[in-house]
Enzyme design. Structure first.
Site, PDB file in Angstrom:
ATOM      1  N   MET A 120      -6.326   1.215   3.132  1.00 12.46           N
ATOM      2  CA  MET A 120      -5.227   0.241   3.160  1.00 12.46           C
ATOM      3  C   MET A 120      -4.423   0.394   4.452  1.00 12.46           C
ATOM      4  SD  MET A 120      -4.024  -0.369  -0.717  1.00 12.46           S
ATOM      5  CE  MET A 120      -3.100   1.121  -0.948  1.00 12.46           C
ATOM      6  N   ALA A 145      -2.326   2.168   7.711  1.00 14.39           N
ATOM      7  CA  ALA A 145      -1.351   3.235   7.977  1.00 14.39           C
ATOM      8  C   ALA A 145      -2.124   4.557   8.074  1.00 14.39           C
ATOM      9  CB  ALA A 145      -0.269   3.288   6.901  1.00 14.39           C
ATOM     10  N   LEU A 146      -3.095   4.542   8.958  1.00 15.57           N
ATOM     11  CA  LEU A 146      -4.096   5.615   8.995  1.00 15.57           C
ATOM     12  C   LEU A 146      -3.511   6.948   9.458  1.00 15.57           C
ATOM     13  CD1 LEU A 146      -7.157   3.679  10.489  1.00 15.57           C
ATOM     14  CD2 LEU A 146      -6.501   3.973   8.083  1.00 15.57           C
ATOM     15  N   HIS A 152      -7.662   9.841   6.550  1.00 16.56           N
ATOM     16  CA  HIS A 152      -8.591   8.715   6.735  1.00 16.56           C
ATOM     17  C   HIS A 152      -9.606   9.040   7.832  1.00 16.56           C
ATOM     18  CE1 HIS A 152      -4.856   6.419   5.341  1.00 16.56           C
ATOM     19  NE2 HIS A 152      -5.757   6.072   4.438  1.00 16.56           N
ATOM     20  N   GLU A 205     -11.027  12.841  -2.103  1.00 16.15           N
ATOM     21  CA  GLU A 205     -10.741  13.489  -3.394  1.00 16.15           C
ATOM     22  C   GLU A 205      -9.242  13.510  -3.688  1.00 16.15           C
ATOM     23  OE1 GLU A 205     -12.760  17.256  -3.249  1.00 16.15           O
ATOM     24  OE2 GLU A 205     -14.572  16.327  -4.091  1.00 16.15           O
ATOM     25  N   LYS A 206      -8.455  13.140  -2.700  1.00 17.07           N
ATOM     26  CA  LYS A 206      -7.010  13.044  -2.939  1.00 17.07           C
ATOM     27  C   LYS A 206      -6.751  12.076  -4.097  1.00 17.07           C
ATOM     28  CE  LYS A 206      -2.563  12.021  -1.379  1.00 17.07           C
ATOM     29  NZ  LYS A 206      -2.479  10.614  -1.751  1.00 17.07           N
ATOM     30  N   ASP A 207      -7.498  10.965  -4.114  1.00 21.67           N
ATOM     31  CA  ASP A 207      -7.382   9.988  -5.200  1.00 21.67           C
ATOM     32  C   ASP A 207      -8.545  10.267  -6.163  1.00 21.67           C
ATOM     33  OD1 ASP A 207      -5.235   7.935  -4.091  1.00 21.67           O
ATOM     34  OD2 ASP A 207      -6.525   8.549  -2.441  1.00 21.67           O
TER      35      ASP A 207
END
Ligand code: AMP
Length: 302
Positions: free
Chosen positions: A51, A53-54, A58, A169-171
């Site tokens: 999404m 705002a790298l 990312h 893996e954060k999400d």
């Protein structure tokens, strides 16, 4: 474009009009045509949906994708369907020029950056049934979130048709849901999990971190400190006791509000009541710091 690809891609580079420049597209038709040519040449397409705002989290996905695939496609699309709170959508950081620079420097080959009306020209039904996987944690506290995520990811997968797609893996719950989506839709895409990238003080990198005030940013690393401490308590406490302990510790910080701290099976995401030998467990947490909601996780017994 990565050095390894240059020879084989001279033809495509002529189409692009530049030898090393990242291709940027905003339309489904254009990226579809472009990637069809690449696919016909037999290249491996890796995809990193974002999404924007790298940050370095990312970029680690982009880097891994570049190592494992001959073409790296990144998408930047702030998906309105996955925000259950409108304010969160409105305040989601947008830094497109900065993102384009970062992606170019990272040798990303293609950026897909569509408008909302390009992705969703018609009314969308974003209802999915992931069963128990979406009834816990993020799914429980953000109703409709995973329906929105699944809708956009399926659409992006149909447009890009990647061989591999990279997810952080954060999400963690999102990663499991995407795996389920690919299985449900019979898509031949390998989902590659990538480990969490952290700031030097332990805070998980997130686009939302820029919204923290300096005071909030100072105490934010406490979340990961507590996660690590909770792992070390597993020999002394049962899961329920650890949850109470976490609750108490967060309560001691007036700036923080715990939304959930859950101990779950890494595959089924079912909350666990007792430690079972051989069971892989993940602790997932969501904490509000002021208006900013941060999530993080850590493995037990890995
Ligand atoms: P987002 O732009 O927040 O939707 O994230 C795009 C992708 O980057 C998702 O697969 C995220 O899990 C992943 N990601 C975000 N932050 C991190 C991080 N700190 N470490 C690893 N992956 C991340």
């Amino acid at each position: 474009m990565a050095e390894k690809n240059r020879g084989c891609f001279s033809m495509i580079c002529i189409f692009v009009g530049s030898f090393v420049k990242m291709k940027i597209t905003t339309t489904i038709e254009e990226i579809g045509n472009y990637l069809s040519i690449i696919k016909r040449e037999g290249h491996t397409i890796g995809f990193v949906p974002t999404m924007g705002a790298l940050h370095n989290g990312h970029l680690a996905l982009i880097e891994r994708c570049r190592r494992e695939c001959t073409i790296t496609v990144c998408s930047i699309f702030v998906n309105p369907l996955q925000f259950n709170v409108k304010k969160d959508f409105i305040h989601y950081p947008v830094t497109i020029d900065h993102d384009i620079n970062l992606l170019s420097v990272s040798s990303c080959d293609v950026l897909f950056h569509p408008e909302v009306k390009e992705m969703y020209p018609d009314e969308i039904n974003s209802a999915y049934d992931f069963g128990i996987l979406e009834q816990v944690m993020e799914g429980k506290f953000r109703p409709g979130h995973f329906g929105g995520v699944a809708t956009v990811v399926k659409r992006l997968f149909e447009i890009i048709r990647p061989d591999r797609a990279y997810f952080g893996e954060k999400d963690y719950q999102q990663l499991i849901i995407i795996r389920k989506l690919v299985a449900l839709e019979n898509m031949n895409i390998e989902i590659v999990p990538c480990e969490i990238v952290r700031e030097p003080d332990g805070l998980a990198m997130s686009s939302r971190n820029v919204r923290l005030t300096p005071a909030e940013r100072n105490i934010a690393p406490y979340i990961y400190q507590l996660l690590k401490e909770s792992v070390s308590l597993a020999e002394l406490m049962n899961p329920e006791e650890i949850k109470c302990w976490m609750n108490d510790r967060i309560k001691q910080k007036s700036e923080m509000r715990l939304e959930y701290y859950e101990l779950s099976d890494v595959h089924t995401l079912q909350p666990i009541m007792e430690w079972e030998k051989g069971q892989e467990v993940i602790a997932c947490v969501a904490v509000f710091l002021g208006e900013v909601r941060l999530i993080d996780n850590i493995r037990f017994f890995s």
